[in-house]
Scaffold this motif. Structure first.
Motif, PDB file in Angstrom:
ATOM      1  N   GLU A 199     -60.485 -17.244 -20.805  1.00 14.13           N
ATOM      2  CA  GLU A 199     -59.416 -16.519 -21.490  1.00 14.13           C
ATOM      3  C   GLU A 199     -58.965 -15.341 -20.625  1.00 14.13           C
ATOM      4  OE1 GLU A 199     -59.219 -15.230 -26.031  1.00 14.13           O
ATOM      5  OE2 GLU A 199     -60.421 -13.844 -24.823  1.00 14.13           O
ATOM      6  N   VAL A 200     -57.651 -15.124 -20.545  1.00 13.02           N
ATOM      7  CA  VAL A 200     -57.089 -14.125 -19.644  1.00 13.02           C
ATOM      8  C   VAL A 200     -56.527 -12.931 -20.406  1.00 13.02           C
ATOM      9  CG1 VAL A 200     -55.315 -13.654 -17.893  1.00 13.02           C
ATOM     10  CG2 VAL A 200     -56.544 -15.841 -17.878  1.00 13.02           C
ATOM     11  N   ILE A 201     -56.861 -11.750 -19.926  1.00 17.71           N
ATOM     12  CA  ILE A 201     -56.225 -10.497 -20.345  1.00 17.71           C
ATOM     13  C   ILE A 201     -55.546  -9.923 -19.106  1.00 17.71           C
ATOM     14  CG2 ILE A 201     -56.543  -8.211 -21.373  1.00 17.71           C
ATOM     15  CD1 ILE A 201     -57.408 -10.466 -23.221  1.00 17.71           C
ATOM     16  N   ALA A 202     -54.305  -9.452 -19.243  1.00 16.94           N
ATOM     17  CA  ALA A 202     -53.583  -8.856 -18.120  1.00 16.94           C
ATOM     18  C   ALA A 202     -53.703  -7.341 -18.167  1.00 16.94           C
ATOM     19  CB  ALA A 202     -52.115  -9.258 -18.161  1.00 16.94           C
ATOM     20  N   LEU A 203     -53.832  -6.737 -16.996  1.00 10.29           N
ATOM     21  CA  LEU A 203     -53.899  -5.281 -16.879  1.00 10.29           C
ATOM     22  C   LEU A 203     -52.836  -4.815 -15.894  1.00 10.29           C
ATOM     23  CD1 LEU A 203     -55.556  -2.702 -17.695  1.00 10.29           C
ATOM     24  CD2 LEU A 203     -56.761  -2.995 -15.519  1.00 10.29           C
ATOM     25  N   ILE A 204     -52.005  -3.887 -16.342  1.00  9.55           N
ATOM     26  CA  ILE A 204     -50.967  -3.296 -15.486  1.00  9.55           C
ATOM     27  C   ILE A 204     -51.244  -1.804 -15.384  1.00  9.55           C
ATOM     28  CG2 ILE A 204     -48.496  -2.830 -15.280  1.00  9.55           C
ATOM     29  CD1 ILE A 204     -47.954  -5.485 -16.615  1.00  9.55           C
ATOM     30  N   SER A 205     -51.218  -1.292 -14.156  1.00 10.77           N
ATOM     31  CA  SER A 205     -51.599   0.115 -13.974  1.00 10.77           C
ATOM     32  C   SER A 205     -50.558   0.872 -13.153  1.00 10.77           C
ATOM     33  CB  SER A 205     -52.968   0.213 -13.272  1.00 10.77           C
ATOM     34  OG  SER A 205     -52.938  -0.458 -12.029  1.00 10.77           O
ATOM     35  N   PRO A 206     -49.504   1.371 -13.803  1.00  4.34           N
ATOM     36  CA  PRO A 206     -48.524   2.176 -13.067  1.00  4.34           C
ATOM     37  C   PRO A 206     -49.144   3.483 -12.585  1.00  4.34           C
ATOM     38  CG  PRO A 206     -48.082   2.234 -15.431  1.00  4.34           C
ATOM     39  CD  PRO A 206     -49.172   1.231 -15.233  1.00  4.34           C
ATOM     40  N   GLU A 210     -62.970   4.075 -12.186  1.00  3.69           N
ATOM     41  CA  GLU A 210     -63.749   4.358 -13.396  1.00  3.69           C
ATOM     42  C   GLU A 210     -63.018   3.890 -14.640  1.00  3.69           C
ATOM     43  OE1 GLU A 210     -65.759   8.177 -15.764  1.00  3.69           O
ATOM     44  OE2 GLU A 210     -64.831   8.454 -13.792  1.00  3.69           O
ATOM     45  N   ALA A 211     -61.693   4.180 -14.694  1.00  3.39           N
ATOM     46  CA  ALA A 211     -60.916   3.797 -15.874  1.00  3.39           C
ATOM     47  C   ALA A 211     -60.847   2.276 -16.023  1.00  3.39           C
ATOM     48  CB  ALA A 211     -59.506   4.388 -15.786  1.00  3.39           C
ATOM     49  N   LEU A 212     -60.766   1.570 -14.913  1.00  3.01           N
ATOM     50  CA  LEU A 212     -60.673   0.114 -14.978  1.00  3.01           C
ATOM     51  C   LEU A 212     -61.986  -0.495 -15.475  1.00  3.01           C
ATOM     52  CD1 LEU A 212     -58.882  -2.180 -12.456  1.00  3.01           C
ATOM     53  CD2 LEU A 212     -61.109  -2.826 -13.340  1.00  3.01           C
ATOM     54  N   VAL A 213     -63.086   0.015 -14.974  1.00  9.17           N
ATOM     55  CA  VAL A 213     -64.385  -0.487 -15.436  1.00  9.17           C
ATOM     56  C   VAL A 213     -64.565  -0.236 -16.928  1.00  9.17           C
ATOM     57  CG1 VAL A 213     -66.880  -0.136 -15.272  1.00  9.17           C
ATOM     58  CG2 VAL A 213     -65.515  -0.366 -13.194  1.00  9.17           C
ATOM     59  N   ASP A 214     -64.204   0.959 -17.377  1.00  9.91           N
ATOM     60  CA  ASP A 214     -64.312   1.283 -18.804  1.00  9.91           C
ATOM     61  C   ASP A 214     -63.476   0.331 -19.651  1.00  9.91           C
ATOM     62  OD1 ASP A 214     -66.021   3.359 -18.224  1.00  9.91           O
ATOM     63  OD2 ASP A 214     -64.499   4.931 -18.410  1.00  9.91           O
ATOM     64  N   ARG A 215     -62.239   0.034 -19.176  1.00  9.31           N
ATOM     65  CA  ARG A 215     -61.363  -0.851 -19.931  1.00  9.31           C
ATOM     66  C   ARG A 215     -61.913  -2.273 -19.939  1.00  9.31           C
ATOM     67  NH1 ARG A 215     -55.971  -0.520 -21.558  1.00  9.31           N
ATOM     68  NH2 ARG A 215     -56.419   1.719 -21.452  1.00  9.31           N
ATOM     69  N   ALA A 216     -62.410  -2.733 -18.799  1.00  9.50           N
ATOM     70  CA  ALA A 216     -62.969  -4.084 -18.735  1.00  9.50           C
ATOM     71  C   ALA A 216     -64.141  -4.244 -19.697  1.00  9.50           C
ATOM     72  CB  ALA A 216     -63.397  -4.401 -17.306  1.00  9.50           C
ATOM     73  N   ARG A 217     -64.992  -3.232 -19.739  1.00  9.07           N
ATOM     74  CA  ARG A 217     -66.129  -3.265 -20.668  1.00  9.07           C
ATOM     75  C   ARG A 217     -65.653  -3.294 -22.113  1.00  9.07           C
ATOM     76  NH1 ARG A 217     -69.845   1.327 -17.729  1.00  9.07           N
ATOM     77  NH2 ARG A 217     -71.326  -0.042 -16.662  1.00  9.07           N
ATOM     78  N   ALA A 218     -64.685  -2.424 -22.434  1.00  3.87           N
ATOM     79  CA  ALA A 218     -64.186  -2.344 -23.807  1.00  3.87           C
ATOM     80  C   ALA A 218     -63.556  -3.660 -24.260  1.00  3.87           C
ATOM     81  CB  ALA A 218     -63.173  -1.204 -23.928  1.00  3.87           C
ATOM     82  N   LEU A 219     -62.965  -4.400 -23.305  1.00  2.45           N
ATOM     83  CA  LEU A 219     -62.316  -5.662 -23.629  1.00  2.45           C
ATOM     84  C   LEU A 219     -63.291  -6.838 -23.623  1.00  2.45           C
ATOM     85  CD1 LEU A 219     -59.085  -5.174 -21.472  1.00  2.45           C
ATOM     86  CD2 LEU A 219     -59.165  -5.276 -23.978  1.00  2.45           C
ATOM     87  N   GLY A 220     -64.499  -6.591 -23.182  1.00  2.00           N
ATOM     88  CA  GLY A 220     -65.485  -7.667 -23.117  1.00  2.00           C
ATOM     89  C   GLY A 220     -65.230  -8.641 -21.988  1.00  2.00           C
TER      90      GLY A 220
END
Length: 473
Positions: free
Chosen positions: A29-36, A85-95
């Motif tokens: 399953e895919v989640i997309a992340l965009i980081s301006p 750091e923010a990306l790792v936190d988000r990845a963890r929160a999203l499982g």
């Protein structure tokens, strides 16, 4: 149980033929992340036109992803150093179990990606990096001495020799997935400054990019070699902005050529081969960013070019920026840039050489001005082009080559049609006068006299460059 995959989009804003997205969709399953990172991008010199175009294409991408039931998450980080750091936190929160992204090649982007990969692995996340923007990752093609190529022609020959069909095989579009129930779409924030151009000139989205490619291949590519240097003609692909932010891939362009040109890239009709050459130039400059990272740090490619004694001439620099040099082709081109966010490639060379040779003003001033206005602004191609014109870069024009702007005008805009479309009052002049109006005609048009004499400027440039390069030729 399938893993949840996080796909990090940057300057690859499309769904079709996207290496990272397809690889992730094949695993789960895919989640997309965009980081301006608007703050960092502004520090890097990207102007409002480029950032607005990126934003509008990111919004178009989000709509496409939504149709595939791929939710879009937004990581707001003004600077690259905030991302790991923010990306790792988000990845963890999203499982999420794994991160996928397509590599970028400028120095700061490479360091950001290294730190992100390091942080993810330390947190137990898999990291999958993909080669997408180029056909060969920098370092894959090297000279016989094992060095990065510094001259285009041998690079292009090596590129064509090594290219296999598998490298050009497009990645399929991901299939529509079941909608995740625990993740909602997030809105992408707009850049802080609005564009300074009419954004309708540059519609967003990969559908627009594909339409431009189709029209070009169908109607103009066979005449590209003949017509591409004439700015009054619509002879180019107008795809540079879409390639710069990845709304279309170079692979898709090359595959369109193969389909059109009986399976050939380097031969067949001259127009098609010439356009392929331009795509290879774009890739060459990405390799230069890695092999010779000084170009990412505002330094010349050629070490001896640091000895050039550039002039401090703020009034002349401003006249160039405003299109008030008194040389009609230069001024029409600069007004095209400011009004549309784009400039015809022949004119990029002519205006850059005028600034660096006629006015002897540091190429970095021009590089920055272009990047601040271009909708297709991209470090590799912009820096490479400017250093070519200034004779400071890889594969650069010999320092004694100075385009005469009036001669260039007569050759590439013979009727003065391009000039007349941008300079007020010039439509009233006959074609011959448009290239070098008389003093009386200039006064009638409210147009200034030349700020520098071509012959005197040429002699000044030759002596200045000869002094800097006297031991190197």
């Amino acid at each position: 149980m399938p893993q949840r995959q996080l796909v990090w989009f940057r300057n690859d804003l499309r769904c079709a033929d996207h290496r990272a997205l397809y690889a992730a969709s094949a695993r789960g399953e895919v989640i997309a992340l965009i980081s301006p990172c608007y703050g960092q991008w502004r520090e890097h010199g990207h102007g409002a036109n480029k950032l607005d175009f990126w934003y509008r294409n990111a919004k178009a991408l989000a709509a496409q992803l939504d149709a595939l039931n791929i939710p879009v998450q937004v990581l707001e980080a003004e600077r690259f150093d905030q991302v790991p750091e923010a990306l790792v936190d988000r990845a963890r929160a999203l499982g999420c179990d794994a991160l996928h992204f397509n590599d970028e090649y400028a120095v700061n982007e490479r360091e950001r990606d290294r730190r992100v990969a390091e942080a993810c692995r330390a947190a137990g996340l898999e990291v999958h990096r993909h080669t997408d923007a180029v056909q060969f990752a920098p370092g894959e093609l090297r000279t016989g001495k094992g060095e990065y190529y510094s001259v285009f022609t041998p690079f292009a020959k090596a590129w064509h020799r090594a290219l296999e069909g598998s490298r050009l095989k497009p990645s399929p579009m991901p299939e529509r997935q079941p909608a995740p129930t625990d993740v909602v779409n997030e809105d992408i924030p707009a850049p802080p400054r609005p564009a300074t151009i009419d954004t309708a000139l540059w519609p967003a989205g990969e559908e627009e990019a594909q339409a431009r490619l189709s029209r070009f291949i169908r109607d103009r590519v066979r005449l590209y070699q003949r017509d591409r240097d004439f700015p009054a003609q619509a002879a180019t692909s107008a795809l540079s902005a879409y390639l710069a932010i990845g709304a279309i891939s170079a692979r898709q362009c090359l595959n369109a050529v193969l389909h059109h040109n009986n399976g050939h890239l380097a031969d067949g009709d001259a127009g098609t081969s010439a356009w392929v050459n331009e795509l290879v130039w774009r890739e060459f400059y990405q390799h230069i960013l890695v092999g010779y990272p000084q170009v990412c740090r505002h330094r010349p490619f050629r070490q001896e070019a640091q000895r050039i004694r550039w002039r401090d001439a703020p009034e002349e620099l401003e006249a160039w920026r405003q299109g008030r040099t008194g040389y009609p082709l230069i001024d029409a081109a600069m007004r095209q840039l400011v009004e549309t966010g784009w400039m015809h490639n022949r004119l990029r060379m002519v205006t850059a050489m005028f600034l660096t040779k006629h006015l002897l003003i540091d190429w970095r001033e021009g590089e920055a001005f272009f990047l601040d206005h271009l909708v297709d602004g991209e470090l590799g191609a912009n820096n490479g082009g400017w250093q070519w014109a200034a004779s400071t870069g890889t594969d650069a024009a010999p320092y004694f080559r100075l385009f005469n702007p009036t001669t260039q005008s007569r050759r590439f805009d013979p009727d003065g049609a391009f000039i007349a479309s941008w300079l007020e009052g010039f439509e009233e002049l006959d074609a011959k006068a448009r290239h070098a109006p008389s003093a009386q005609q200039r006064e009638a048009c409210g147009y200034p006299a030349p700020i520098v004499d071509h012959r005197a400027a040429r002699e000044r440039a030759l002596s200045t460059f000869a002094a800097a390069f006297k031991h190197h030729g």
